[in-house]
Write a protein that holds these residues in place. Structure first.
Motif, PDB file in Angstrom:
ATOM      1  N   PHE A   1     -80.087 -20.769 -23.498  1.00 57.22           N
ATOM      2  CA  PHE A   1     -79.050 -20.230 -22.625  1.00 57.22           C
ATOM      3  C   PHE A   1     -79.556 -20.079 -21.194  1.00 57.22           C
ATOM      4  CE2 PHE A   1     -76.506 -16.779 -20.735  1.00 57.22           C
ATOM      5  CZ  PHE A   1     -75.269 -17.421 -20.781  1.00 57.22           C
TER       6      PHE A   1
ATOM      7  N   PRO B   1     -66.189 -21.792 -18.913  1.00 54.97           N
ATOM      8  CA  PRO B   1     -66.992 -21.612 -20.138  1.00 54.97           C
ATOM      9  C   PRO B   1     -67.280 -22.915 -20.863  1.00 54.97           C
ATOM     10  CG  PRO B   1     -64.780 -20.680 -20.406  1.00 54.97           C
ATOM     11  CD  PRO B   1     -64.952 -20.983 -18.954  1.00 54.97           C
TER      12      PRO B   1
ATOM     13  N   TYR C   1     -62.393 -21.708 -26.990  1.00 57.45           N
ATOM     14  CA  TYR C   1     -63.178 -22.866 -27.449  1.00 57.45           C
ATOM     15  C   TYR C   1     -62.520 -24.205 -27.092  1.00 57.45           C
ATOM     16  CZ  TYR C   1     -65.202 -19.138 -30.322  1.00 57.45           C
ATOM     17  OH  TYR C   1     -65.758 -17.962 -30.756  1.00 57.45           O
TER      18      TYR C   1
ATOM     19  N   ARG D   1     -73.283 -14.680 -19.534  1.00 57.87           N
ATOM     20  CA  ARG D   1     -72.782 -14.821 -20.902  1.00 57.87           C
ATOM     21  C   ARG D   1     -71.366 -14.257 -21.031  1.00 57.87           C
ATOM     22  NH1 ARG D   1     -76.289 -12.313 -25.714  1.00 57.87           N
ATOM     23  NH2 ARG D   1     -75.748 -10.406 -24.581  1.00 57.87           N
TER      24      ARG D   1
ATOM     25  N   ASP E   1     -62.285 -27.240 -24.616  1.00 57.09           N
ATOM     26  CA  ASP E   1     -63.051 -27.892 -23.553  1.00 57.09           C
ATOM     27  C   ASP E   1     -62.093 -28.514 -22.535  1.00 57.09           C
ATOM     28  OD1 ASP E   1     -65.348 -27.136 -24.799  1.00 57.09           O
ATOM     29  OD2 ASP E   1     -65.904 -29.112 -25.538  1.00 57.09           O
TER      30      ASP E   1
ATOM     31  N   PHE F   1     -68.021 -16.211 -21.449  1.00 54.54           N
ATOM     32  CA  PHE F   1     -67.462 -16.664 -22.728  1.00 54.54           C
ATOM     33  C   PHE F   1     -66.435 -15.693 -23.318  1.00 54.54           C
ATOM     34  CE2 PHE F   1     -71.728 -18.892 -23.096  1.00 54.54           C
ATOM     35  CZ  PHE F   1     -71.213 -20.139 -22.843  1.00 54.54           C
TER      36      PHE F   1
ATOM     37  N   ALA G   1     -68.755 -24.797 -30.849  1.00 56.06           N
ATOM     38  CA  ALA G   1     -68.748 -23.532 -30.113  1.00 56.06           C
ATOM     39  C   ALA G   1     -68.290 -22.387 -31.004  1.00 56.06           C
ATOM     40  CB  ALA G   1     -67.840 -23.658 -28.888  1.00 56.06           C
TER      41      ALA G   1
ATOM     42  N   LEU H   1     -71.296 -19.727 -30.666  1.00 59.50           N
ATOM     43  CA  LEU H   1     -71.093 -18.670 -29.674  1.00 59.50           C
ATOM     44  C   LEU H   1     -71.132 -17.264 -30.274  1.00 59.50           C
ATOM     45  CD1 LEU H   1     -68.628 -19.747 -26.876  1.00 59.50           C
ATOM     46  CD2 LEU H   1     -71.082 -19.391 -26.803  1.00 59.50           C
TER      47      LEU H   1
ATOM     48  N   TYR I   1     -70.961 -23.902 -21.939  1.00 65.67           N
ATOM     49  CA  TYR I   1     -71.272 -24.141 -23.343  1.00 65.67           C
ATOM     50  C   TYR I   1     -71.843 -25.541 -23.560  1.00 65.67           C
ATOM     51  CZ  TYR I   1     -71.271 -24.966 -28.234  1.00 65.67           C
ATOM     52  OH  TYR I   1     -71.706 -25.308 -29.483  1.00 65.67           O
TER      53      TYR I   1
ATOM     54  N   TRP J   1     -62.823 -16.777 -24.397  1.00 65.92           N
ATOM     55  CA  TRP J   1     -62.676 -18.246 -24.392  1.00 65.92           C
ATOM     56  C   TRP J   1     -62.110 -18.711 -25.729  1.00 65.92           C
ATOM     57  CZ3 TRP J   1     -66.882 -22.326 -25.520  1.00 65.92           C
ATOM     58  CH2 TRP J   1     -66.426 -23.611 -25.186  1.00 65.92           C
TER      59      TRP J   1
ATOM     60  N   TRP K   1     -75.227 -26.265 -25.492  1.00 66.79           N
ATOM     61  CA  TRP K   1     -75.297 -27.160 -26.657  1.00 66.79           C
ATOM     62  C   TRP K   1     -76.347 -28.242 -26.438  1.00 66.79           C
ATOM     63  CZ3 TRP K   1     -74.510 -28.129 -31.524  1.00 66.79           C
ATOM     64  CH2 TRP K   1     -74.297 -29.425 -32.000  1.00 66.79           C
TER      65      TRP K   1
END
Length: 847
Positions: free
Chosen positions: A706, A638, A630, A622, A632, A625, A601, A605, A642, A628, A646
């Motif tokens: 996306f 987000p 990153y 969008r 998880d 994000f 990410a 991103l 994401y 964020w 991905w």
């Protein structure tokens, strides 16, 4: 009555029958399961004991065993393992011996045939025949304890699974346990952690349809900006690696590789992929970096998700500890194996992660057209070694299997058919594509270090007894397969690392593709000497961190593998150690275990945020994000979006170029592949093969992916982004490895547990892996987490995913799941006073 009403009534009737059947089976399951719950209080007489043994279980059912002799200690361990996990033990020994058909009938014949071809059982018998007297005594004492329990328990009194199995195979009855059953365990784990065979097969298959340079892009080198475990080894000077090149066009015998891949997949469904996406983390931090001034050691091996846990936690204590009974150790064992595999004793602690070395090679053998039992080797026709295996089948007739073996190993391909057929209708033949002449008749043999007798368990038992670094390294010499990253710490403040293992020295080639066996030019010529394998002791950095990343220095003179994990987890662990806000304590190590930083990410991103989406609603999505970190996390919107992005990026970028069964799974290799092409907006990979009127760029694929990701998450989790949670997509379901995958929902419900919302992801320190080509569900997990405080062993903590018991409906069957997924721990009770005072149950075993 209308047809729709008839269909509706039939559907209601079918659902009602299923509900009733489920209720009946559940009632049967609960009642039968309780019959299997072991006695954990009071006193039991065990024939063969020399003296009294105490078994204290804590509030999570974890036993600590106290005995006055080594014989009694391991006999009691066998008894306790059988109490809690005999079905698991029975299943694993049938895997190791290639005898699953005896339990489950004809459905397992192909698996058994492959296992018998590999010959794990024969190897275990050879190992037992040359084992030292101490090992034999330990194995026999352990088997004695298991068999005492078996003599008194059968059917559902042994485990609920036997009640269900009786419906499928009424004649099955477990046989007595033998030391050889224990030794086959090592072969199963060697397969599970085997190396790069899947990559070797995939490379060869991809060369069928892709140019060499494209395949190289899909298998990039280890990144030079990611850490290596041992940056420098004393005694080695700078020099080139001893690796000869390979001809990537030479050996792609796809007609048989597809068959071999299918055979490997049979074991993958049981044991997890050979090497595959399985990994692990461990690290050890010196007192110079810790709050206590003494080392902290952490470990979390990553293995396929399963029920029960692959690990069985236990403490083994000699009372007193002396030369004849030298054990005072606690940690994690395998049910079916005496001793402790990972843990600490009174002086040292150790942890393991998989090295993933290239220790499997496929050799193409030239078969004599006039005699299918001969193969050419260095200009001469050689007779294969041939023997017959009889596979017994529950409820069916026995099967006779002919096993052929060459100088390189067993023949694992299916046929001896000609290679020179058309690869596919309408395509040029393999001979034309490769531009070489290959044998008219051929077969494929497997060379693998695990197909040689070893004494692996001597290493494990040696760790339990070791009192210092020298004794630990001596024990490590026997840890030849599967090769592991061993981290070490002791109560004197020392830390260290050793990579053991039999790592092949090849005359030519780098093991990345199948090679010709008939020339002798690619044969192995021994192994890297133990003294020259990477190690480090008290490094100046004050830590050692391993995450299946490159072990050796860049100037190391030998080849270990070209297929390392690509080091994203390792990089993050090193960053957290080096950038710790202060002296590191146990709480900070717990935070490291639970870190959910998604490195992919961080790369993609910023690029996505620059794309012109040309859609106001997508732009609003969008904005999720913004800000964020990153991570998880389980409750992160987000992270959910994401992950869907991905998944779509991988499918849209590579899906049209790769075979259907070779779609991107999203592992660390794909992190690196995408990171590399992300810097190339016009890379050929961005162009879709599904369109002919345009050439797509990175921006096109990002925009498409996306939009699809938003639609995917909305369909799964609803229209409101505030209610999206990564853990609602990324769930852990713990499945019984046998009946839990029966395809019969009521039976599966008896044994499986979940789904549980879960944080983390693939190539993240909190490595709850998932396969992007199939869905978001968790496929591999940190199979336990352990933190050992060498300043005070009583502070040590641990957890594993399910529970201590293997009995469905037992209070300790799934009582650790919430602790595990929330990165919580419980104490590793150590001194006898704490063990006794925290005991939920005390069982006395007497002669």
């Amino acid at each position: 009555m209308s047809k729709s009403k008839i269909r509706s009534r039939i559907l209601i009737w079918v659902v009602s029958v299923l509900v009733v059947l489920t209720l009946l089976l559940t009632t049967f399951g609960v009642y039968s399961a309780r019959r299997s719950f072991p006695q954990v209080e009071g006193q039991i007489q065990l024939k063969g004991l020399d003296g009294a043994v105490g078994v204290y279980r804590d509030s999570l059912g974890i036993p600590n065993i106290y005995a006055t002799s080594a014989h009694d200690l391991f006999m009691a361990q066998g008894y306790v393992h059988a109490q809690d996990r005999f079905w698991q033990m029975d299943f694993w020994r049938h895997v190791g011996s290639g005898r699953l058909s005896e339990m489950f009938g004809e459905s397992q014949l192909k698996t058994d045939a492959f296992l018998r071809t590999l010959g794990w059982r024969q190897l275990a018998e050879q190992e037992y025949a040359v084992a030292d007297p101490g090992a034999i005594a330990m194995l026999e004492a352990y088997a004695q304890g298991v068999n005492v329990y078996l003599a008194e328990h059968g059917g559902t009194k042994l485990s609920l699974e036997y009640g269900v199995l009786k419906l499928l195979n009424p004649d099955y009855k477990p046989e007595p346990w033998t030391p050889v059953h224990t030794l086959t365990w090592a072969k199963s784990m060697a397969w599970d952690l085997g190396g790069n065979m899947g990559a070797e097969i995939e490379r060869a298959i991809l060369l069928k349809t892709l140019p060499v340079e494209y395949v190289d892009e899909l298998y990039p080198p280890y990144p030079d900006n990611h850490p290596v475990i041992v940056p420098a080894i004393g005694g080695f000077s700078s020099g080139e690696m001893r690796v000869a090149g390979y001809d990537p066009q030479l050996l792609t015998p796809n007609s048989q590789l597809a068959t071999i891949a299918a055979r490997f997949a049979l074991l993958d469904s049981l044991l997890g992929p050979a090497g595959g996406e399985i990994g692990s983390n461990n690290w050890v931090i010196a007192g110079s970096r810790t709050a206590s001034g003494m080392p902290l050691l952490a470990n979390d091996p990553h293995l396929g998700i399963q029920m029960p846990s692959i690990w069985y936690q236990i403490g083994l204590h000699c009372r007193p500890k002396n030369e004849a009974c030298p054990y005072a150790v606690t940690g994690f064992s395998f049910a079916g194996v005496p001793g402790v595999v990972i843990g600490h004793n009174d002086r040292i602690a150790w942890g393991v992660t998989n090295v993933g070395p290239d220790v499997m090679d496929l050799f193409i053998e030239k078969i004599n057209p006039d005699n299918p039992n001969q193969y050419e080797y260095m200009g001469k026709w050689m007779d294969m070694e041939i023997h017959t295996e009889i596979i017994l089948v529950g409820g069916g007739e026995p099967l006779e299997l002919i096993v052929r073996t060459t100088i390189h190993g067993p023949i694992i391909s299916d046929s001896y058919g000609p290679l020179m057929q058309q690869v596919e209708a309408g395509k040029q033949s393999f001979t034309e594509k490769a531009g070489i002449d290959l044998p008219e008749r051929y077969a494929i043999a497997l060379r693998w270090t695990a197909l040689e007798p070893t004494q692996l368990f001597n290493a494990i038992w040696g760790f339990s007894r070791a009192q210092n670094w020298e004794e630990f390294r001596t024990a490590a010499r026997d840890f030849v397969v599967p090769a592991q990253n061993l981290v070490y710490a002791d109560v004197n403040g020392n830390i260290g690392y050793q990579m053991p293992g039999n790592i092949p020295l090849r005359k030519n080639g780098d093991g990345r593709l199948p090679v010709p066996g008939w020339t002798g030019e690619y044969d192995w010529q021994g192994y890297i000497p133990f003294e020259e394998l990477p190690y480090v002791y008290n490094p100046a950095s004050g830590y050692v961190a391993t995450a299946n990343n490159q072990v050796n220095p860049w100037d190391y003179p030998y080849l270990i593998t070209t297929d390392w994990d690509f080091g994203f987890r390792a990089q993050r662990i090193v960053e957290m150690i080096e950038n710790a806000p202060g002296a590191i304590d146990i709480a900070y190590v717990q935070k490291m275990h639970g870190d959910n930083y998604d490195a992919s990410a961080a790369v993609l991103l910023p690029l996505l945020m620059q794309v012109d989406l040309d859609d106001k609603k997508l732009e609003e999505m969008r904005a999720i994000f913004n800000g964020w970190d990153y991570q998880d996390s389980m409750d992160s919107p987000p992270a959910a979006l994401y992950a869907a992005f991905w998944r779509r990026i991988l499918a849209n970028t590579f899906g049209d170029d790769l075979p259907e069964d070779r779609q991107p799974g999203g592992s660390s290799r794909w992190f690196e592949v995408v990171r590399n092409i992300a810097e190339q907006p016009n890379s050929h990979w961005w162009d879709s093969q599904l369109t002919t009127d345009k050439v797509e760029t990175r921006e096109d694929i990002f925009k498409q992916s996306f939009a699809q990701a938003v639609a995917d998450v909305q369909e799964a989790l609803g229209k409101d982004p505030a209610k999206w949670r990564w853990g609602d997509l990324h769930t852990s379901t713990f499945e019984n490895q046998t009946l839990g995958k029966s395809g019969v929902a009521p039976i599966e419900a008896l044994f499986n547990r979940g789904p549980f919302p879960t944080a983390g992801g693939a190539s993240i320190v909190n490595a709850t892996g998932w396969n992007a080509s199939k869905g978001f569900e968790v496929t591999s997990v940190p199979s336990m987490r352990m933190i050992v405080d060498l300043g005070d062993l009583r502070n040590s903590l641990t957890v594993h995913p399910t529970g201590q018991s293997g009995h469905a409906y037992h209070p300790h069957y799934i009582d650790m799941a919430d602790l595990w997924r929330n990165i919580l721990y419980y104490p590793m009770l150590w001194n006898e006073q704490a063990v006794v005072s925290n005991a939920e149950a005390h069982l006395k075993l007497v002669p």
